[in-house]
Scaffold this motif. Sequence first.
Motif, mmCIF file in Angstrom:
data_model
loop_
_atom_site.group_PDB
_atom_site.id
_atom_site.type_symbol
_atom_site.label_atom_id
_atom_site.label_comp_id
_atom_site.label_asym_id
_atom_site.label_seq_id
_atom_site.Cartn_x
_atom_site.Cartn_y
_atom_site.Cartn_z
ATOM 1 N N ARG A 112 3.695 16.458 -18.199
ATOM 2 C CA ARG A 112 3.382 16.121 -19.592
ATOM 3 C C ARG A 112 2.096 16.798 -20.047
ATOM 4 O O ARG A 112 2.011 17.304 -21.173
ATOM 5 N N THR A 113 1.091 16.849 -19.179
ATOM 6 C CA THR A 113 -0.190 17.449 -19.533
ATOM 7 C C THR A 113 -0.078 18.956 -19.719
ATOM 8 O O THR A 113 -0.692 19.530 -20.635
ATOM 9 N N ARG A 114 0.702 19.622 -18.896
ATOM 10 C CA ARG A 114 0.820 21.086 -18.986
ATOM 11 C C ARG A 114 1.529 21.543 -20.236
ATOM 12 O O ARG A 114 1.387 22.690 -20.667
ATOM 13 N N GLY A 115 2.342 20.691 -20.806
ATOM 14 C CA GLY A 115 3.038 21.073 -22.030
ATOM 15 C C GLY A 115 3.965 22.247 -21.816
ATOM 16 O O GLY A 115 4.786 22.264 -20.893
ATOM 17 N N ALA A 116 3.830 23.267 -22.638
ATOM 18 C CA ALA A 116 4.732 24.421 -22.599
ATOM 19 C C ALA A 116 4.630 25.204 -21.302
ATOM 20 O O ALA A 116 5.538 25.968 -20.959
ATOM 21 N N ALA A 117 3.552 25.040 -20.557
ATOM 22 C CA ALA A 117 3.366 25.771 -19.302
ATOM 23 C C ALA A 117 3.894 24.997 -18.098
ATOM 24 O O ALA A 117 3.717 25.442 -16.959
ATOM 25 N N ALA A 118 4.550 23.874 -18.324
ATOM 26 C CA ALA A 118 4.952 22.992 -17.223
ATOM 27 C C ALA A 118 5.914 23.643 -16.255
ATOM 28 O O ALA A 118 5.969 23.255 -15.080
ATOM 29 N N TRP A 119 6.677 24.652 -16.707
ATOM 30 C CA TRP A 119 7.702 25.245 -15.840
ATOM 31 C C TRP A 119 7.378 26.689 -15.460
ATOM 32 O O TRP A 119 8.228 27.375 -14.912
ATOM 33 N N ASP A 120 6.135 27.122 -15.757
ATOM 34 C CA ASP A 120 5.712 28.454 -15.316
ATOM 35 C C ASP A 120 5.567 28.486 -13.799
ATOM 36 O O ASP A 120 5.889 29.480 -13.148
ATOM 37 N N HIS A 121 5.063 27.398 -13.244
ATOM 38 C CA HIS A 121 4.943 27.225 -11.807
ATOM 39 C C HIS A 121 5.325 25.778 -11.504
ATOM 40 O O HIS A 121 4.939 24.866 -12.233
ATOM 41 N N ARG A 122 6.057 25.583 -10.418
ATOM 42 C CA ARG A 122 6.537 24.233 -10.095
ATOM 43 C C ARG A 122 5.358 23.309 -9.839
ATOM 44 O O ARG A 122 4.451 23.622 -9.064
ATOM 45 N N VAL A 123 5.363 22.162 -10.499
ATOM 46 C CA VAL A 123 4.304 21.178 -10.335
ATOM 47 C C VAL A 123 4.403 20.567 -8.942
ATOM 48 O O VAL A 123 5.484 20.166 -8.497
ATOM 49 N N HIS A 124 3.289 20.512 -8.241
ATOM 50 C CA HIS A 124 3.246 19.857 -6.941
ATOM 51 C C HIS A 124 1.885 19.187 -6.779
ATOM 52 O O HIS A 124 0.961 19.436 -7.552
ATOM 53 N N THR A 125 1.795 18.344 -5.789
ATOM 54 C CA THR A 125 0.551 17.618 -5.521
ATOM 55 C C THR A 125 -0.066 18.160 -4.242
ATOM 56 O O THR A 125 0.607 18.212 -3.207
ATOM 57 N N SER A 126 -1.321 18.571 -4.294
ATOM 58 C CA SER A 126 -1.996 19.114 -3.115
ATOM 59 C C SER A 126 -2.224 18.019 -2.074
ATOM 60 O O SER A 126 -2.193 16.821 -2.384
ATOM 61 N N TRP A 149 0.835 -1.204 0.000
ATOM 62 C CA TRP A 149 0.000 0.000 0.000
ATOM 63 C C TRP A 149 0.874 1.261 0.000
ATOM 64 O O TRP A 149 0.643 2.191 -0.782
ATOM 65 N N ALA A 150 1.892 1.284 0.852
ATOM 66 C CA ALA A 150 2.765 2.455 0.946
ATOM 67 C C ALA A 150 3.530 2.688 -0.358
ATOM 68 O O ALA A 150 3.638 3.823 -0.836
ATOM 69 N N VAL A 151 4.055 1.618 -0.929
ATOM 70 C CA VAL A 151 4.822 1.744 -2.168
ATOM 71 C C VAL A 151 3.930 2.233 -3.306
ATOM 72 O O VAL A 151 4.312 3.121 -4.086
ATOM 73 N N LEU A 152 2.736 1.687 -3.400
ATOM 74 C CA LEU A 152 1.824 2.107 -4.464
ATOM 75 C C LEU A 152 1.362 3.547 -4.262
ATOM 76 O O LEU A 152 1.154 4.286 -5.238
ATOM 77 N N ALA A 153 1.197 3.971 -3.010
ATOM 78 C CA ALA A 153 0.823 5.364 -2.746
ATOM 79 C C ALA A 153 1.920 6.302 -3.236
ATOM 80 O O ALA A 153 1.642 7.322 -3.892
ATOM 81 N N ALA A 154 3.172 5.980 -2.926
ATOM 82 C CA ALA A 154 4.286 6.804 -3.388
ATOM 83 C C ALA A 154 4.368 6.813 -4.914
ATOM 84 O O ALA A 154 4.622 7.853 -5.537
ATOM 85 N N ALA A 155 4.144 5.641 -5.515
ATOM 86 C CA ALA A 155 4.161 5.562 -6.979
ATOM 87 C C ALA A 155 3.069 6.432 -7.580
ATOM 88 O O ALA A 155 3.289 7.132 -8.589
ATOM 89 N N ASN A 156 1.890 6.422 -6.987
ATOM 90 C CA ASN A 156 0.789 7.246 -7.490
ATOM 91 C C ASN A 156 1.130 8.731 -7.398
ATOM 92 O O ASN A 156 0.870 9.507 -8.332
ATOM 93 N N ILE A 157 1.680 9.146 -6.270
ATOM 94 C CA ILE A 157 1.974 10.565 -6.050
ATOM 95 C C ILE A 157 3.043 11.052 -7.019
ATOM 96 O O ILE A 157 2.873 12.087 -7.682
ATOM 97 N N TYR A 158 4.137 10.320 -7.123
ATOM 98 C CA TYR A 158 5.213 10.765 -8.014
ATOM 99 C C TYR A 158 4.858 10.570 -9.477
ATOM 100 O O TYR A 158 5.266 11.366 -10.332
ATOM 101 N N GLY A 159 4.107 9.535 -9.774
ATOM 102 C CA GLY A 159 3.659 9.362 -11.145
ATOM 103 C C GLY A 159 2.757 10.504 -11.585
ATOM 104 O O GLY A 159 2.828 10.976 -12.726
ATOM 105 N N ALA A 160 1.916 10.986 -10.667
ATOM 106 C CA ALA A 160 1.022 12.102 -10.985
ATOM 107 C C ALA A 160 1.805 13.375 -11.290
ATOM 108 O O ALA A 160 1.402 14.177 -12.145
ATOM 109 N N ILE A 161 2.924 13.561 -10.604
ATOM 110 C CA ILE A 161 3.761 14.736 -10.866
ATOM 111 C C ILE A 161 4.270 14.713 -12.298
ATOM 112 O O ILE A 161 4.184 15.701 -13.034
#
Length: 353
Positions: free
Chosen positions: A284-298, A267-279
């Motif tokens: 990738r989803t933001r495209g050209a705007a990916a570095w306008d603001h640092r990507v983080h997970t709420s 469970w712990a390993v998969l949670a970490a994988a989900n969080i970092y995978g989402a980052i």
Amino acid sequence: MPRPRLLAPSRILRTTPRQVGGGRPRAALVERARQSIARGSRSFALASQLFDRQTRERAWLLYAWCRRCDDIADGQDHGGALRPDEEGARDRIEAIRVLTARALDGQPTADIAFDALGQVAAEAHLTAEMADDVIEGFALDAAGWRPRSEADMMRYCYHVAGAVGVMMARVMGVAADDHDTLDRACDLGLAFQLNNIARDLLEDDAAGRCYLPVEWLVEADIPPGQHMKPAYRAELVEMAARLVDIADEHEAAARVGAARLRFRQRWAVLAAANIYGAIGREVRTRGAAAWDHRVHTSALAKLGHVAAAFLQALRRPPQPAEWPRWTRGEILVAVRMAGPVAPIPMTPLPDDV
């Protein structure tokens, strides 16, 4: 000529006795390690709460050492803006090596994070070779090294994250001869670092670092040191997506190995994988705007990833559609054969630029 007299009779001279954890109480080491992970990584701190107590405490102890080494190498305090200081960098890396060797030998280090390593190494049978593989990543950064090829980049990812994944697997009780599960643990570390590289391109550039392979930049006709310029944003988006795609492959492979762990560890390993995978996927989803603001997970999103991981831990993961191109075995062969990697010199810009 008379022989010099010893200051003390030889019969009372003693070497420093072995003291696991530098002689500090284990509870004190664990508490300081808990404080370190809470301050240094909210994502890992959250995921670690899902472990059983023994695994959680050992994970904290290992994290404390990794965090301290990183801070010593970069002149930081639990992360923050990079302040590379080439002068004295080799001395700092040598200090890390000496303190690590003392900790693994059961000697006090006068640094609680290194004593924490000595404690968890004794409990989880971590080896000097494992620690050396991690330290090599700090040494590469200190030398101003940059990857020429994709293989070089993956070797760097192994040192700074894949090797830590292997150590974490041992912390979770994976046997030393269970090479396939250790490979999958390495895959998760590689995935984490590839996502980090994609997310942190701007911060790394500001610190004079670049982990994109030189060959990728040459293929895209991007001059050295210019990849963050607006004129090359479209090419940068493609390279970031390429990084995340490789990370996704390693993450999928890691999930196969996670299925072999006990439920709470899984469970712990998969949670970490989900969080970092989402980052990475957000980059990738933001495209050209990916570095306008640092990507983080709420915090709310992290809780969602933890809940999803609980359900995932109940099911057998699907086999990857495609296994990663880079295996731990191939990377280790390259690591052992390469030896010290010479830094790529930066071409100074003209004074009038």
